[in-house]
Every structure is written in structure tokens, then in C-alpha cells.
Motif scaffolding. Sequence first.
Motif, PDB file in Angstrom:
ATOM      1  N   ALA A 145       0.899  -1.013   0.160  1.00 43.43           N
ATOM      2  CA  ALA A 145      -0.080  -0.196  -0.022  1.00 43.43           C
ATOM      3  C   ALA A 145       0.826   1.198  -0.233  1.00 43.43           C
ATOM      4  O   ALA A 145       1.913   1.283   0.563  1.00 43.43           O
ATOM      5  N   SER A 146       0.464   2.295  -0.588  1.00 45.35           N
ATOM      6  CA  SER A 146       1.126   3.440  -0.658  1.00 45.35           C
ATOM      7  C   SER A 146       0.041   4.381   0.551  1.00 45.35           C
ATOM      8  O   SER A 146      -0.610   4.005   1.013  1.00 45.35           O
ATOM      9  N   ALA A 147       0.425   5.721   0.651  1.00 44.89           N
ATOM     10  CA  ALA A 147      -0.191   6.490   1.583  1.00 44.89           C
ATOM     11  C   ALA A 147      -0.238   7.905   1.072  1.00 44.89           C
ATOM     12  O   ALA A 147       0.496   8.250   0.206  1.00 44.89           O
ATOM     13  N   ILE A 148      -1.435   8.732   1.614  1.00 47.12           N
ATOM     14  CA  ILE A 148      -1.546  10.093   0.905  1.00 47.12           C
ATOM     15  C   ILE A 148      -0.888  11.133   2.049  1.00 47.12           C
ATOM     16  O   ILE A 148      -1.362  10.927   3.117  1.00 47.12           O
ATOM     17  N   PRO A 149      -0.041  11.793   1.648  1.00 49.59           N
ATOM     18  CA  PRO A 149       0.477  12.917   2.622  1.00 49.59           C
ATOM     19  C   PRO A 149      -0.571  13.703   2.946  1.00 49.59           C
ATOM     20  O   PRO A 149      -1.446  14.109   2.038  1.00 49.59           O
ATOM     21  N   LEU A 150      -0.480  14.079   4.281  1.00 53.85           N
ATOM     22  CA  LEU A 150      -1.492  15.192   4.786  1.00 53.85           C
ATOM     23  C   LEU A 150      -0.909  16.010   5.463  1.00 53.85           C
ATOM     24  O   LEU A 150       0.103  15.375   6.561  1.00 53.85           O
ATOM     25  N   ARG A 151      -1.206  17.502   5.769  1.00 54.48           N
ATOM     26  CA  ARG A 151      -0.546  18.524   6.409  1.00 54.48           C
ATOM     27  C   ARG A 151      -1.182  18.282   7.899  1.00 54.48           C
ATOM     28  O   ARG A 151      -2.261  17.648   8.169  1.00 54.48           O
ATOM     29  N   PHE A 152      -0.370  18.506   8.931  1.00 53.59           N
ATOM     30  CA  PHE A 152      -0.564  18.572  10.300  1.00 53.59           C
ATOM     31  C   PHE A 152      -0.806  17.029  10.870  1.00 53.59           C
ATOM     32  O   PHE A 152      -1.112  17.021  12.154  1.00 53.59           O
ATOM     33  N   LEU A 153      -0.716  16.169  10.101  1.00 52.80           N
ATOM     34  CA  LEU A 153      -0.748  14.836  10.503  1.00 52.80           C
ATOM     35  C   LEU A 153       0.572  14.327  11.311  1.00 52.80           C
ATOM     36  O   LEU A 153       0.346  13.383  12.351  1.00 52.80           O
ATOM     37  N   ASP A 154       1.502  15.150  11.089  1.00 61.02           N
ATOM     38  CA  ASP A 154       3.121  14.667  12.111  1.00 61.02           C
ATOM     39  C   ASP A 154       2.602  15.034  13.555  1.00 61.02           C
ATOM     40  O   ASP A 154       3.058  14.221  14.526  1.00 61.02           O
TER      41      ASP A 154
END
Length: 373
Positions: A230-239
Motif C-alpha cells: 500500500a501507498s499512503a496519502i501525505p497530509l498536512r498536520f498529521l505529523d
Amino acid sequence: MKLLDPMYQTIYSELSQRSLDATFTSDFSLEGRFIAVEVKGKKYWYFDKAKQEGGQERRYVGPVEDPEITKRVEVFKDLKADMRARRKLVSTLVREAYLPQPDRTTGDVIEALANAGFFRLRGVLVGTVAFQCYCAILGVRLTNAVMQTLDADFAQFHSVSVAVEDSLPPVLQVIKKVDPTFREIPSQTDGRQTSQYVSRSGFKVEFLTPNTGSADFDGKPVRMPALGGASAIPLRFLDYLIHEPVRAVLMHNAGVPVVVPAPERYAIHKLIVATRRRTDHDGTAKSRKDLGQALALFEAMIQTRQHVALASAYTEAWDRGEAWQNAIRQSLSTFDNDARSMANKGLAAGLAELGDDPAKYNLADEPSTTTKV
């Protein structure tokens, strides 16, 4: 907001202990052994097992500094699974303490990925299902916690996915055991990758990862070596959200050990993302849900005297810059006067205990003139 009876909090603690113990007995064979490996100055537990064809199979377990993991490594041979007893504990907590329980599909999907090793590989469950876990963690009955969902969201740092040098089995293979109608949804930006899977009934499984780089990466899938293809979608603030997560138990079957964001980070994160939802399709409804969950956690943490943790998470987000500050300020302004006063007083008390000045963080108790939550 109603506190859980201490008896049920004790039952939950026992369930948590037994569930994590059972995870170890099912994940690791007594024929293998644990070893501590140093990587870039830090030590991590790995499990070695001999292969039938020769050589060793090595699996990542977790950091040596995690006391819960290290304790179970030390007493591994003495751990016993007690499935029937755990089922009774879950039943008691759901039936008598009214802790929220996921629907069958959601629970089965999360349990399948848990058994496949997702949480062992430092993955984090996020979204509404994670929110449901906070009732037991905080010892309260949260409003909106019984909300059902047609999706399950899973997150992992890309750096972790690379570093653990281990992987889930193919994700599609894992979730097809729950529902054989699951299929991949190829990315619109790169058809060779997928971060989402959907069943015929419309249930969606999605993988996410933090985007701490350029906005050019937003919405573009990233290959995740530990996620079984699986790949993953990068999201802001998730870190911010998935940093230093906590252990929990999902009220499903005999209890599913999961890892969720710390409740204080979940609350502040919801304040931030709620302001961005309003520009999305159907964003208003999602924004209201975000704000409702944030307010419920504020109330719970302040009532249970966990305002210092809440204030610490607040200051960390506030110190990330003007965009974060504006989002937090805007969301807090939507609370009605009583709710905003409660939040401000709780945060101010926490800041005072931290030796910080509440005036630095825009905590003036001014009348609200915007739409209320």
C-alpha cells in the motif's frame, strides 16, 4: 459528561493488559527469540525465528525504551492468552459501562490489520474510530462517540515505514479475508499506486502519512515499504497528530489492541483541520463533527484534571506559526460562550502549572459572535 465508575476503569485496565499479552502470544512463536539491535544510537527489539529452508526471519517489535514492550519481552514464555475471559470483559464494558463498540465490518478490518502487524510496525489508527477509544482512556462517556462510520483510516510516518525493515502481508490479501469484495482504488495521480481500498458495500480503508515538505506532495501517494504494497496519502498536520501516540483497546470481539493519537493532540488537531474542511465538498458537516469532537475532548480532559497535557499540546501547536494560530483561534471562536470560557480557563490553568503565561496564547474570554458548535 459522565465519569465511568472506577470499577469499569479497573476492568478496562485488566482488558488492556490481557489484550497486549495475547498479542505477543499470537505474534511470536516460542521457537524464536528476541534480540536488541542498536540503530542510529537507539535500541530496538527484533524477533528472530529460524526458517525451515535455513537462515533467520527477523521481525521488528518496538523500541527497547518502551517499558510495556520490554516487560513483555522479559516474561514472554509466561504469557498466556485468555480469549474467553477477555470477551466477557468486553461484553461487560459495552453492556454495562456503555463504552462505544464499532460495527462488525469496522472492527473486523481493524482486527485483521492489527493481527497482520500494523500496530506492531508503529502504525496509528486515526479518525472517528480512534475517537471512540477515548471514552475508556479518559474514563468518561463522550458525546458523539457512538457515531458509526463507513471507513477506517490508518497512518504511519514514512520514515518509520522505511526504518523498521519489516512489512505487513499484502494489504488487499489481509482485508479480503474480512470481505472478499474489497478492491484497490488506483491513485488518480499515479495509477500504479493505491492508498485506498473499498468494498462492494462502500466501506473504505485508507492509509495516510504526514506531509512535512512542499505542498506539491499534497494528494500524491507515497510508497510505504512496511504497508504490504500500500501507498499512503501525505497530509498536512498529521505529523503533529500521530506524534507520541497511546495504546488503547477497541471494544470488538475479545478486545483489539490498537494505537491511537494522544487525546490532547486529537483535540487540538481537530481545531486546526476544522477550518480547512469548510472549503471541501460537504465540508460544513465534517467541520461541525471535528469541532464537536474537539469540544468533547476539551470537556473530558479538563473535568478529569488532565488540563496540563491539553495545555502542553496547545502550546506546541501554537508555536508552529501564524497559520496554526489562526486556525486554532477561528475554531475556538465557534464555541458558545460557556464552552469557550471552559476551554480557556482549563488551558490557562494548565499553562500556569507549566509556568507559562496564558496571555501569550490568545486566551482572553471574549464574547463569541460566530456560528456556535
